[in-house]
Design a protein around this motif. Structure first.
Motif, PDB file in Angstrom:
ATOM      1  N   GLN A 154      46.259  99.832  64.724  1.00 60.79           N
ATOM      2  CA  GLN A 154      45.777 100.683  63.694  1.00 60.79           C
ATOM      3  C   GLN A 154      47.053 101.320  63.359  1.00 60.79           C
ATOM      4  OE1 GLN A 154      41.744 102.449  63.915  1.00 60.79           O
ATOM      5  NE2 GLN A 154      41.577 101.426  65.713  1.00 60.79           N
ATOM      6  N   LEU A 155      47.803 102.038  64.301  1.00 66.14           N
ATOM      7  CA  LEU A 155      48.747 102.832  64.032  1.00 66.14           C
ATOM      8  C   LEU A 155      49.952 102.346  63.366  1.00 66.14           C
ATOM      9  CD1 LEU A 155      50.152 105.591  64.578  1.00 66.14           C
ATOM     10  CD2 LEU A 155      50.946 104.889  66.708  1.00 66.14           C
ATOM     11  N   ALA A 156      49.911 100.964  63.872  1.00 66.81           N
ATOM     12  CA  ALA A 156      51.333  99.971  63.442  1.00 66.81           C
ATOM     13  C   ALA A 156      50.905  99.563  61.628  1.00 66.81           C
ATOM     14  CB  ALA A 156      51.179  98.726  64.013  1.00 66.81           C
ATOM     15  N   ALA A 157      49.622  99.749  61.465  1.00 65.96           N
ATOM     16  CA  ALA A 157      49.318  99.617  60.094  1.00 65.96           C
ATOM     17  C   ALA A 157      49.647 100.703  59.285  1.00 65.96           C
ATOM     18  CB  ALA A 157      48.147  99.108  59.761  1.00 65.96           C
ATOM     19  N   ARG A 158      50.034 101.923  59.766  1.00 67.25           N
ATOM     20  CA  ARG A 158      50.057 102.910  58.947  1.00 67.25           C
ATOM     21  C   ARG A 158      51.548 103.678  59.012  1.00 67.25           C
ATOM     22  NH1 ARG A 158      44.852 102.571  60.929  1.00 67.25           N
ATOM     23  NH2 ARG A 158      43.301 103.659  59.536  1.00 67.25           N
ATOM     24  N   VAL A 159      52.352 103.502  59.954  1.00 68.99           N
ATOM     25  CA  VAL A 159      53.568 103.758  59.921  1.00 68.99           C
ATOM     26  C   VAL A 159      54.773 102.506  59.704  1.00 68.99           C
ATOM     27  CG1 VAL A 159      52.885 105.727  61.570  1.00 68.99           C
ATOM     28  CG2 VAL A 159      53.502 103.495  62.444  1.00 68.99           C
ATOM     29  N   ALA A 160      55.922 103.170  59.933  1.00 69.44           N
ATOM     30  CA  ALA A 160      56.795 102.027  59.499  1.00 69.44           C
ATOM     31  C   ALA A 160      57.053 101.006  60.836  1.00 69.44           C
ATOM     32  CB  ALA A 160      58.394 102.734  59.277  1.00 69.44           C
ATOM     33  N   ARG A 161      56.916 101.465  61.927  1.00 68.03           N
ATOM     34  CA  ARG A 161      57.129 100.771  63.157  1.00 68.03           C
ATOM     35  C   ARG A 161      56.527 101.214  64.323  1.00 68.03           C
ATOM     36  NH1 ARG A 161      62.960  99.745  66.059  1.00 68.03           N
ATOM     37  NH2 ARG A 161      62.422  97.887  66.766  1.00 68.03           N
ATOM     38  N   VAL A 162      55.771 100.427  65.197  1.00 66.27           N
ATOM     39  CA  VAL A 162      55.498 100.775  66.612  1.00 66.27           C
ATOM     40  C   VAL A 162      56.133  99.864  67.713  1.00 66.27           C
ATOM     41  CG1 VAL A 162      53.509 100.906  68.301  1.00 66.27           C
ATOM     42  CG2 VAL A 162      53.161 101.836  65.672  1.00 66.27           C
ATOM     43  N   ALA A 163      56.882 100.390  68.746  1.00 67.00           N
ATOM     44  CA  ALA A 163      57.559  99.575  69.524  1.00 67.00           C
ATOM     45  C   ALA A 163      57.066 100.207  71.196  1.00 67.00           C
ATOM     46  CB  ALA A 163      58.895  99.646  69.400  1.00 67.00           C
ATOM     47  N   ILE A 164      57.188  98.984  72.072  1.00 67.73           N
ATOM     48  CA  ILE A 164      57.150  99.400  73.566  1.00 67.73           C
ATOM     49  C   ILE A 164      58.498  99.316  74.034  1.00 67.73           C
ATOM     50  CG2 ILE A 164      55.942  98.787  75.755  1.00 67.73           C
ATOM     51  CD1 ILE A 164      53.588  98.014  73.755  1.00 67.73           C
ATOM     52  N   VAL A 165      58.945 100.235  74.850  1.00 68.33           N
ATOM     53  CA  VAL A 165      60.260 100.072  75.378  1.00 68.33           C
ATOM     54  C   VAL A 165      60.070 100.371  77.024  1.00 68.33           C
ATOM     55  CG1 VAL A 165      62.623 101.168  75.456  1.00 68.33           C
ATOM     56  CG2 VAL A 165      61.037 101.278  73.289  1.00 68.33           C
TER      57      VAL A 165
END
Length: 282
Positions: free
Chosen positions: A71-82
């Protein structure tokens, strides 16, 4: 106590100027929502999205976090796990997520848009790492868990903390013998190729075109990621970064002191994000 996110998105930011640290979670979320399409969220895995376990192979993300990240990824430019984990491991835990990028082995491997890219300079180290893992299993005491990650070897002494000095000594001896680098962590010594790559470098590159970024971490290696956000703020007056620590009894105090906010557990991370989603609208 952790801060709570705003309950709704009814209030617009008072202005669009970058807020100053320290600030509350509500203020940070309010400003971030105003720049949602220019924002990247970065998360460590162990201790942030998943509880730390005695057996690294048994680690799983907390159940509620998968839906929240999507859901967060649909609202912001990018989500990543590092993460220090290989991309193959991360894919096995997050295969249901379609819009989340994965950085494995501190960025030596990257999963983006269905492809895995490995840092070419690290590839020659695959055979030496396999040999090192076999040596570790043969020479270290049985309670030490040897985790072979293709491009690194992690020596976990969580179930035998009395062996910490022996593991660290052995690890540094092998690093000197082979020309490797040593990465410390929560009850673990990790041996890595002498290739310039760490979480700080991943974040520095990842925020070049971002106007806002958050990083959630729990370990000493995550402080480099915090530093990368601070450095970006120092050279770009329009960039806003938030550093969030997830507390733990091993490295929590030092990581928390470097962060803007502290949450108490991976479950709290999921709840913190879920509570903030309404600020971004639909």
């Amino acid at each position: 106590m952790p801060e709570t996110p705003p309950e709704s998105s009814s209030e617009a930011p008072l202005n669009n100027a970058r807020p100053s640290h320290p600030l509350s979670a509500a203020e940070a979320w309010q400003f971030t929502a105003s720049r949602a399409k220019d924002t990247t969220f970065f998360f460590d895995f162990d201790g942030v999205l998943s509880p730390v376990t005695d057996d690294p192979d048994a680690s799983q993300p907390v159940p509620s976090v998968l839906g929240v990240l999507e859901q967060l990824a649909a609202r912001v430019a990018r989500v990543a796990i590092v993460s220090a984990r290989p991309v193959s491991f991360l894919r096995s835990r997050f295969q249901s997520l379609e819009h989340v990028d994965l950085y494995g082995l501190y960025g030596l491997e990257v999963w983006h848009d269905g492809d895995v890219v490995t840092e070419p300079a690290a590839l020659p180290w695959v055979p030496p790492m396999a040999e090192l893992a076999e040596r570790a299993r043969a020479e270290l005491p049985e309670p030490i868990l040897v985790e072979y990650k293709r491009l690194s070897v992690a020596l976990h002494y969580r179930t035998a903390p009395q062996l910490a000095a022996q593991v660290e000594r052995w690890g540094h001896e092998q690093a000197e013998r082979l020309g490797l680098r040593v990465q410390g962590g929560r009850m673990v010594v990790e041996l890595k190729p002498p290739v310039d790559q760490d979480k700080g470098m991943v974040i520095s590159e990842g925020v070049l075109n971002a106007g806002c970024a958050w990083y959630f971490g729990d370990d000493m290696s995550d402080i480099k990621a915090f530093d990368a956000l601070r450095a970006r703020e120092a050279v770009d007056p329009d960039f806003f970064g938030m550093c969030v620590a997830v507390a733990n009894p091993e490295t929590g105090a030092e990581v928390s002191s470097a962060a803007d906010l502290t949450l108490e557990s991976p479950e709290a991370v999921a709840g913190f994000l879920a509570g903030a989603l309404p600020a971004f609208g639909r």
